[in-house]
Design an enzyme around this catalytic site. Structure first.
Site, short mmCIF file in Angstrom:
data_model
loop_
_atom_site.label_atom_id
_atom_site.label_comp_id
_atom_site.label_asym_id
_atom_site.label_seq_id
_atom_site.Cartn_x
_atom_site.Cartn_y
_atom_site.Cartn_z
N GLU A 200 0.84 -1.21 0.00
CA GLU A 200 0.00 0.00 0.00
C GLU A 200 0.87 1.26 0.00
OE1 GLU A 200 -3.24 -0.28 2.87
OE2 GLU A 200 -4.07 -2.00 1.81
N GLU A 326 -4.90 -8.82 -0.43
CA GLU A 326 -5.65 -8.51 0.80
C GLU A 326 -7.11 -8.37 0.41
OE1 GLU A 326 -4.34 -5.43 3.53
OE2 GLU A 326 -2.23 -5.89 3.10
#
Ligand code: AHR
Length: 517
Positions: A200, A326
């Site tokens: 991220e 994820e």
């Protein structure tokens, strides 16, 4: 009527809501599987899991140490290892998540009593004594039979550290880092299958703009190399389907594909998580929140299509894989649990989230080659919950178990014709289907009934009848507890043959997986 084709789901009509249809008896649903159009094989790595240094996901969930009264294998909980082996976990991603970009691998090697104690600033500000480090993770993955997926720190350490970490894990030379590993008890290199280049990067991994993140990927990925024979895959950190902003699926994917260097795989994250601070409870919810959550899970499909389409612009031959590393449900954490530990119960609703999501991945096997549910133990949509010596398998675990025949199976397109389920402004097909030819040669069907009230009479075009297992419960939030750990688990389920074709009476709020014979 909903038509599923590979890479797309077209809503052709939105007929009566289940609220109207509730009292009409079983819904009539027709399923047509086209076995003349096999799709790319379902990579077993889409059944992967994510284990971060977060809450009790690692400490307590996996690792209790050799001296624990909890039965363990060299420090790893025996009950957890056995449960994970049973579902043949193909890949485990570690150490984060947000945790990865403040992690120094050197903290987690060598004698445990000499390792530094650090503060886990992302997750609850608790201390981490680094008892679970590189050797512990790589040996754990090996013990479970999973491929290791390690995410390097690109946010707060230079590339040289990541290069050294990879060498420590993978080198078989008579060189300092390999010798250090040997001195730490591991002679042969581990087989490091996947290397995440950060996490991220648009958010907790460094708040980077898409263009900067692409340059960072190009830079770091050029310095982290395992021996070629290992075939290690470098995974560029990709966009998010949740918050947009810098991680916007379109802009971020575009930048990574254009300027990220030579990509092998690009990650994508999406949680079935409502926006805002109140994400609703994991249990004790009403039907509106049931429907909202399933609809949020279904958002994965247009998101994957969008990211894939952007990738297609730069990679029409689909050489770069998409890893949804994820995903899962994200609710308010359980009242009374440690702030920042993201501990939530797991109910029949989560089992539906899992089944619907896995079905979506089955429809996008041209691009989606790996996925990791967040997370494996005690965090978010967990497979397993533990409490001291107690352990339970969640409804989500049971879906992963039931879906095992789809690993490495060849998917077929399936048309579903039937009513929609509608509630609280959310409308979706009442029945979702996945069909595939397993490695054992059998034809498998997964059937998901999203309607919590109405059963479905499912008529297929498949010769024979079907037998397998079903997961359902009396309430939308049926779940297992440490005192009643077997409240919800799969039971035997069979269809019938009508006019030579397999038919099924699918109860409300259920998931079935059957082999057709
Ligand atoms: O899974 C919890 C967190 O969600 C991860 O650390 C991060 O990558 C994501 O935002």
């Amino acid at each position: 009527m909903l038509k599923h084709i590979f890479g797309a789901a077209l809503i052709l009509a939105l007929p009566a809501s289940s609220a109207i249809a509730q009292n009409d008896g079983p819904a009539q649903v027709s399923v047509t599987v086209d076995t003349s159009k096999p799709g790319p094989v379902i990579d077993r790595h889409i059944y992967g899991q994510f284990a971060e240094h977060l809450g009790t996901g690692i400490y307590g969930g996996i690792w209790v140490g050799e001296n624990s009264p909890i039965p363990n294998i060299r420090g790893y909980r025996t009950d957890v290892v056995e449960a994970l082996k049973k579902i043949h976990v193909p890949v485990i991603r570690w150490p984060g998540g947000c945790f990865a970009d403040l992690y120094n691998w050197r903290d987690g090697i060598g004698p445990r009593d000499k390792r530094p104690v650090r503060i886990n600033v992302h997750w609850g500000g608790v201390t981490d004594d680094n008892a679970f480090g590189t050797n512990e993770f790589m040996n754990f993955a090996e013990l479970v039979g999973a491929d290791p997926y390690v995410s390097i720190n690109v946010g707060s350490l230079p590339p040289y550290d990541a290069a050294q970490w990879v060498e420590y894990m993978t080198s078989n030379e008579n060189a300092s880092l390999a010798n250090e590993r040997r001195a730490n008890g591991r002679d042969k290199p581990w087989n490091l299958k996947y290397l995440g280049i950060g996490n991220e990067t648009w958010g907790c991994g460094g708040n980077m703009t898409p263009e900067y993140a692409a340059s960072i990927n190009a830079r770091y990925s050029s310095f982290v190399n395992a021996p070629a024979a290992m075939g290690m895959i470098k995974v560029a950190s990709g966009a998010t389907g949740n918050v947009g902003g810098r991680g916007d699926p379109q802009a971020f994917t575009e930048a990574m594909m254009k300027d990220g260097g030579r990509l092998q795989a690009l990650s994508f994250h999406y949680y079935a998580m409502p926006m805002g601070r109140d994400r609703g409870p994991a249990t004790g919810f009403g039907e509106d929140l049931w429907a909202r959550e399933l609809d949020l899970a279904r958002e994965m499909e247009p998101l994957v299509s969008k990211v894939s389409a952007t990738m297609d612009k730069y990679d029409p031959e689909k050489k770069v894989a998409l890893y949804v590393d994820e995903w899962g449900s994200w609710y308010n954490q359980e009242p009374g649990t440690h702030p920042g530990f993201l501990y939530q119960q797991n109910s029949l609703r989560d089992a539906e989230v899992a089944a619907l999501t896995l079905d979506i991945f089955h429809r996008h096997t041209d691009r989606v080659k790996l996925a990791a549910i967040a997370q494996m133990i005690n965090v978010l949509q967990a497979m397993i919950l533990t409490d001291g010596p107690k352990m339970l398998l969640t409804p989500t675990y049971h879906v992963f178990d039931m879906y095992q025949p789809f690993m490495e199976a060849t998917p077929y397109p399936a048309n579903v014709s039937g009513p929609n389920y509608s509630q609280g402004g959310h409308t979706m097909p009442m029945v979702d289907v996945s069909a595939a030819r397993g490695k054992d040669g059998k034809l498998y069907l997964a059937l998901v009934n999203t309607d919590p009230h109405r059963s479905a009479h499912v008529v297929t075009n498949l010769n024979g009848t079907g037998r397998g297992t079903i997961l359902t419960g009396p309430a939308m939030d049926t779940h297992n507890t440490f005192d009643a750990p077997n409240t919800i688990h799969p039971v035997a389920f069979s269809g019938k043959s009508a006019g030579g074709k397999a038919v099924f009476d699918l109860p409300a709020k259920s998931i079935a997986v059957v082999a057709i014979k």
